[in-house]
Design an enzyme around this catalytic site. Structure first.
Site, mmCIF file in Angstrom:
data_model
loop_
_atom_site.group_PDB
_atom_site.id
_atom_site.type_symbol
_atom_site.label_atom_id
_atom_site.label_comp_id
_atom_site.label_asym_id
_atom_site.label_seq_id
_atom_site.Cartn_x
_atom_site.Cartn_y
_atom_site.Cartn_z
ATOM 1 N N GLY A 163 -4.639 -1.976 5.208
ATOM 2 C CA GLY A 163 -3.831 -3.073 4.689
ATOM 3 C C GLY A 163 -4.429 -4.441 4.966
ATOM 4 O O GLY A 163 -4.508 -5.293 4.075
ATOM 5 N N ARG A 164 -4.880 -4.672 6.194
ATOM 6 C CA ARG A 164 -5.391 -6.006 6.546
ATOM 7 C C ARG A 164 -6.822 -6.234 6.053
ATOM 8 O O ARG A 164 -7.390 -7.289 6.306
ATOM 9 C CB ARG A 164 -5.276 -6.229 8.056
ATOM 10 N N GLU B 100 -3.883 -7.021 15.133
ATOM 11 C CA GLU B 100 -3.428 -5.692 14.722
ATOM 12 C C GLU B 100 -4.581 -4.693 14.843
ATOM 13 O O GLU B 100 -4.361 -3.508 15.081
ATOM 14 C CB GLU B 100 -2.885 -5.723 13.281
ATOM 15 N N GLU C 16 10.760 -4.602 4.206
ATOM 16 C CA GLU C 16 10.853 -6.013 3.804
ATOM 17 C C GLU C 16 10.472 -6.169 2.331
ATOM 18 O O GLU C 16 11.169 -6.835 1.549
ATOM 19 C CB GLU C 16 9.905 -6.885 4.647
ATOM 20 N N LYS D 118 9.937 -0.921 14.114
ATOM 21 C CA LYS D 118 10.468 -0.536 12.795
ATOM 22 C C LYS D 118 11.526 0.546 12.957
ATOM 23 O O LYS D 118 12.585 0.492 12.330
ATOM 24 C CB LYS D 118 9.337 0.045 11.917
ATOM 25 N N HIS E 264 -3.010 -33.648 17.269
ATOM 26 C CA HIS E 264 -1.801 -34.417 17.571
ATOM 27 C C HIS E 264 -0.665 -33.507 18.010
ATOM 28 O O HIS E 264 0.498 -33.905 17.977
ATOM 29 C CB HIS E 264 -1.404 -35.241 16.340
ATOM 30 N N LYS F 154 0.837 -1.199 0.000
ATOM 31 C CA LYS F 154 0.000 0.000 0.000
ATOM 32 C C LYS F 154 0.877 1.256 0.000
ATOM 33 O O LYS F 154 0.675 2.157 -0.774
ATOM 34 C CB LYS F 154 -0.916 -0.032 1.225
#
Ligand code: F6P
Length: 543
Positions: free
Chosen positions: A254-255, A340, A202, A500, A371, A196
């Site tokens: 963003g999410r 978030e 990253e 950050k 398991h 965005k």
């Protein structure tokens, strides 16, 4: 009396009541479930009784969930710390009157969707090619909301894949981009830079690595890059021209962005028509959320069950357990969506919250989780409310016996959590195997299940595009309702900033280009040990 107080008193008075006893009332399973979009959400296996449910609904009314809901759909700036509207619903809305600040936002959404569809069709039909021929592999480079949504949905809809292979690179760990690119032919690969802001370190680092990889084999690497971003200028500076930038507005968080350009990789995998079905599923859940009375409203009731378990009962986490292998990434997706959004400590006015906000969300697909960590869920001392999901049908008719086992396990786990096993029952079984006396007593105690552990179950006919859209929109609205009740802004994420900033301050010292001025003693000691382990401290000339 204060509604929160009344809920706490209801909980305290009934904390030891067996949930099973609530089923003495005829029709509890039906009365404690909500239906929408062909799905059924069952919350009968919780300790919520009629009084508690009335109070929870009163809580939603008192927080003005209906009013805030309309404010969101109408595009008012409910993201108050950033002064933005929250209109990801516009990305999937049928044609209509979606307005933000007096502006019809649907026209821009329609135009971008049409551009995405044209691009997807030309790539899928082999008209848009790479230097080495038709595109065989698509690499989506993004992180957080620019990765988790498309990665989760692309896996979920594997039976609809009839396009290029889609890969997802998110981690700045070079191992991620290295291992993905090693499987691709640069001449037949499309790289999608999904960001965005087009500044996320990253993503930009991975994008530059991918561009260098492609440039080693292809004369015009930029031709095989597209950008999904709100910042066309930065994408242009990276070398991606406006014609291959698919933009979206700042009112898409963003999410919450999977429904627009960030969903391009999904569209390339399943095709524009199936992508439209996905959007329609989300829109159907929106329509339900806007219209259904609170007590029949699936996102509202899912949220109220969440409030009951975390804020009232004090259960620290909730487990999301899809009995659906293709929803393997749903827990990770929901971790960002929920934590978030609602992992906050102050209310809209900046004052400290009187109670914790979002719970810890975690999970894995069933039956694998059985398991691994179900031991703790059944016999650990802490209670983990479980949210099961399962389809009525699988996609593989020839493997129907697998699906029967899957469903049996899903139902069995929630039944075991509900009823448990008493000491007497455990002892009886062991006595039947010949154990007696102190040894029987000792062994039996290990085999006791306390039971009375809450769970909910979401069932749906088949994991198809529309159903996936409805499931995601359901969880989005759940987060919204919980946020409104808690009085927080679910649409900012200031909590990601500090780390950050510190990472960029530390980078020169990690590279050995500077001393670690200003870092705390613990960080300095760890960095020194890392440098020592790495052998020689690398200088700038080694990089
Ligand atoms: O982690 C913070 C965050 O801003 C998320 O909210 C977002 O989804 C992610 O980073 C990626 O951001 P962008 O799409 O701008 O690269």
């Amino acid at each position: 009396m204060d509604i929160w107080q009344a809920l706490s008193e209801n909980h305290a008075a009934n904390a030891d009541r067996p949930i099973l006893r609530l089923f003495d009332a005829a029709g509890r399973a039906g009365h404690y479930s909500a239906e929408a979009c062909g799905m059924r959400f069952d919350y009968s296996r919780t300790n919520i009784d009629d009084d508690a449910r009335d109070l929870l609904i009163a809580l939603a009314q008192a927080a003005d969930v209906p009013g805030r809901r309309e404010a969101m759909f109408e595009g008012r700036p409910i993201n108050e710390t950033e002064g933005r509207a929250v209109l990801h619903t516009a990305l999937r809305a049928p044609e209509g009157q979606l307005v933000a600040g007096g502006e019809d936002v649907k026209a821009g959404v329609r135009e971008t969707l049409a551009r995405m569809e044209d691009f997807a069709a030309s790539l899928r039909e082999g008209r848009y090619c790479g230097a080495g021929g038709p595109i065989a592999d698509v690499v989506n480079i993004g992180i957080g909301g620019s990765d988790l949504g498309p990665a989760m949905a692309t896996l979920a809809l594997a039976p609809w894949h009839d396009g290029p292979r889609c890969h997802f690179v998110s981690n700045v760990d070079g191992a991620h981009v290295h291992d993905v690119l090693a499987r691709c032919d640069p001449g037949r690969t499309l790289v999608i830079v999904a960001s965005k802001t087009f500044t996320t370190v990253e993503t930009m680092t991975n994008a530059e690595t991918a561009r260098a990889w492609m440039a080693r084999a292809v004369a015009e690497p930029a031709r095989q890059f597209v950008a999904l971003s709100s910042d066309a200028a930065r994408a242009g500076a990276f070398g991606i021209p406006p014609g291959r930038v698919f933009g979206f507005e700042d009112w898409v968080g963003g999410r919450y962005s999977l429904w627009g350009p960030i969903g391009l990789s999904l569209m390339l995998a399943i095709g524009p028509a199936a992508f439209r079905d996905f959007l329609a599923g989300g829109a159907a859940m929106d329509a339900h959320f806007r219209a259904a009375p609170l007590e029949e409203n699936m996102p509202v009731m899912l949220a109220l069950v969440g409030i009951w378990h975390h804020q009232i009962c004090g259960h620290a986490s909730r487990a999301v357990l899809p009995y659906d292998q293709r929803l393997a990434r749903l827990p990770a997706y929901l971790q960002q969506l929920e934590m978030e959004s609602n992992g906050k400590r102050v209310g809209m006015d900046g004052a400290d919250l009187p109670r914790p906000a979002g719970p810890i969300v975690w999970g894995e697909p069933g039956t694998n989780g059985q398991h691994a960590f179900f031991q703790l869920i059944h016999q650990g001392r802490q209670v983990v409310p479980c949210e099961f999901l399962v389809a009525a049908r699988g996609h593989e008719p020839e493997l129907a016996h697998h699906h029967a086992l899957l469903v049996a396990n899903c139902l069995a786990q929630s039944a075991a959590l509900l009823r448990g096993r008493t000491l007497a029952e455990a002892a009886e079984t062991l006595a039947g195997r010949g154990l007696t006396g102190a040894e029987l007593e000792r062994q039996a105690r290990h085999r006791v299940f306390p039971g009375n552990r809450p769970s909910t179950t979401l069932i749906y006919p088949l994991l198809d595009p529309a159903t996936l859209g409805a499931i995601i929109a359901l969880y989005e609205h759940r987060v919204f309702v919980e946020g409104v009740i808690l009085g927080i802004n679910s649409f900012d994420q200031w909590g990601v900033e500090l780390g950050k900033e510190l990472a960029s301050q530390l980078l020169p010292a990690v590279r050995g280009e500077a001393t670690v001025d200003g870092a705390d003693p613990s960080t300095r000691a760890l960095l020194a040990a890392l440098h020592e382990m790495a052998g020689a401290r690398p200088g700038p000339e080694d990089r």
